[in-house]
Motif scaffolding. Structure first.
Motif, PDB file in Angstrom:
ATOM      1  N   UNK A 220       0.438  -1.541   0.121  1.00 31.42           N
ATOM      2  CA  UNK A 220      -0.229   0.307   0.139  1.00 31.42           C
ATOM      3  C   UNK A 220       0.909   1.266  -0.192  1.00 31.42           C
ATOM      4  N   UNK A 221       2.176   1.113   1.205  1.00 32.16           N
ATOM      5  CA  UNK A 221       3.039   2.349   0.616  1.00 32.16           C
ATOM      6  C   UNK A 221       3.319   3.202  -0.590  1.00 32.16           C
ATOM      7  N   UNK A 222       3.693   1.304  -1.296  1.00 29.42           N
ATOM      8  CA  UNK A 222       4.601   1.969  -2.611  1.00 29.42           C
ATOM      9  C   UNK A 222       3.144   1.830  -3.828  1.00 29.42           C
ATOM     10  N   UNK A 223       2.041   1.448  -3.135  1.00 26.83           N
ATOM     11  CA  UNK A 223       0.608   1.700  -3.951  1.00 26.83           C
ATOM     12  C   UNK A 223       1.212   0.327  -5.523  1.00 26.83           C
ATOM     13  N   UNK A 224       1.455  -0.783  -4.890  1.00 24.06           N
ATOM     14  CA  UNK A 224       1.785  -2.010  -5.751  1.00 24.06           C
ATOM     15  C   UNK A 224       0.973  -2.426  -5.550  1.00 24.06           C
ATOM     16  N   UNK A 225       0.768  -3.932  -6.494  1.00 23.95           N
ATOM     17  CA  UNK A 225      -0.562  -4.429  -6.605  1.00 23.95           C
ATOM     18  C   UNK A 225      -0.132  -4.939  -5.409  1.00 23.95           C
ATOM     19  N   UNK A 226      -1.246  -5.975  -5.979  1.00 25.02           N
ATOM     20  CA  UNK A 226      -1.955  -7.455  -4.260  1.00 25.02           C
ATOM     21  C   UNK A 226      -1.425  -8.196  -4.626  1.00 25.02           C
ATOM     22  N   UNK A 227      -0.362  -8.519  -5.552  1.00 25.40           N
ATOM     23  CA  UNK A 227      -0.077 -10.089  -6.010  1.00 25.40           C
ATOM     24  C   UNK A 227       2.040  -9.443  -5.954  1.00 25.40           C
ATOM     25  N   UNK A 228       2.178  -8.160  -5.705  1.00 26.95           N
ATOM     26  CA  UNK A 228       3.633  -7.639  -5.995  1.00 26.95           C
ATOM     27  C   UNK A 228       3.808  -8.393  -5.407  1.00 26.95           C
ATOM     28  N   UNK A 229       5.471  -9.099  -4.797  1.00 28.71           N
ATOM     29  CA  UNK A 229       6.374  -9.974  -4.190  1.00 28.71           C
ATOM     30  C   UNK A 229       7.192  -8.656  -2.935  1.00 28.71           C
ATOM     31  N   UNK A 230       7.686  -9.776  -2.137  1.00 31.11           N
ATOM     32  CA  UNK A 230       8.599  -8.958  -1.402  1.00 31.11           C
ATOM     33  C   UNK A 230       9.518  -8.684  -1.923  1.00 31.11           C
TER      34      UNK A 230
END
Length: 245
Positions: A220-230
């Motif tokens: 959420x902080x970096x506005x990434x998609x829910x499937x973004x990996x670590x």
């Protein structure tokens, strides 16, 4: 359980850490994530009390090195990346030595030794000397020496090196048990495993904490998609930090 507050530190003539602040609570496994040279090892050495900070503080279960070095050190156990064992002591004798150092009652030590050795499939090796251990067995021996103490804080540096997949699974199960009464800080480059098992993450870059939080909070902080990996999250965090500089 662990509070690192505005820690500035490093080595003589070289400051590595800059206002490093984070905490690890009881019941948490927190991943300390960073590139080579990010300051992870230096942070760990300061927490262990091996380096004196320039400024700032490290508190473990309400204790600091300055308040009581002996009590402080007894609150921490450590699994290093490279196993360090005594060739003239059997694994059982290593565990007995840990029991004496941490003042563990003999009955408790015996129970923990049997249970942990069984979980890590090292029962048959308890009376072996480290000189005949494989690389994986040496790592397991270090793990047993740390876990048998049941300290309030466990620090783990690249614990999966040399372990086979089954041993990694067993170790992670032991971590789940250990953190019920304690806190665990784990430094690792294996982000896929960290993502599945860590409760929160501390991103360290060039001696600065650039982000902390759960995987969901960091997406959420970096506005990434829910499937973004670590991996995706960490690369984005570094990009944002370096663009800001």
């Amino acid at each position: 359980m662990l509070h690192v507050d505005k820690l500035n530190g490093g080595y003589i003539g070289k400051q590595v850490l800059h206002d490093v602040t984070f905490e690890v609570k009881k019941g948490e496994l927190v991943g300390l994530i960073g590139l080579n040279g990010a300051g992870k090892s230096t942070t760990i050495k300061h927490i262990l009390g091996l380096l004196e900070p320039i400024s700032g503080s490290v508190t473990v279960d309400g204790e600091t090195v300055q308040s009581s070095e002996k009590n402080y050190r007894k609150k921490i156990s450590y699994i290093p990346e490279t196993p360090i064992l005594y060739d003239t002591l059997t694994l059982r004798e290593h565990l007995t030595l840990m029991g004496k150092a941490y003042e563990i009652p003999e009955r408790d030590l015996e129970e923990r030794t049997g249970r942990l050795a069984k979980n890590m499939r090292m029962e048959k090796q308890l009376d072996w000397f480290p000189s005949v251990f494989s690389k994986g067995m040496r790592q397991k021996a270090m793990i047993l020496c740390a876990l048998v103490t049941k300290t309030p804080l466990l620090i783990v540096d690249e614990p999966f090196v040399g372990l086979d997949p089954l041993a990694i699974r067993q170790l992670l199960q032991l971590f789940d048990e250990y953190k019920e009464e304690s806190a665990i800080l784990m430094s690792t480059h294996i982000l896929e495993t960290a993502e599945r098992h860590c409760d929160r993450f501390v991103f360290l870059h060039q001696g600065v904490v650039i982000a902390t939080g759960t995987a969901g909070e960091l997406r959420e902080k970096y506005a990434l998609s829910p499937d973004a990996t670590l991996d995706d999250i960490y690369v984005e965090a570094i990009d944002v930090e370096e663009r800001a500089r």
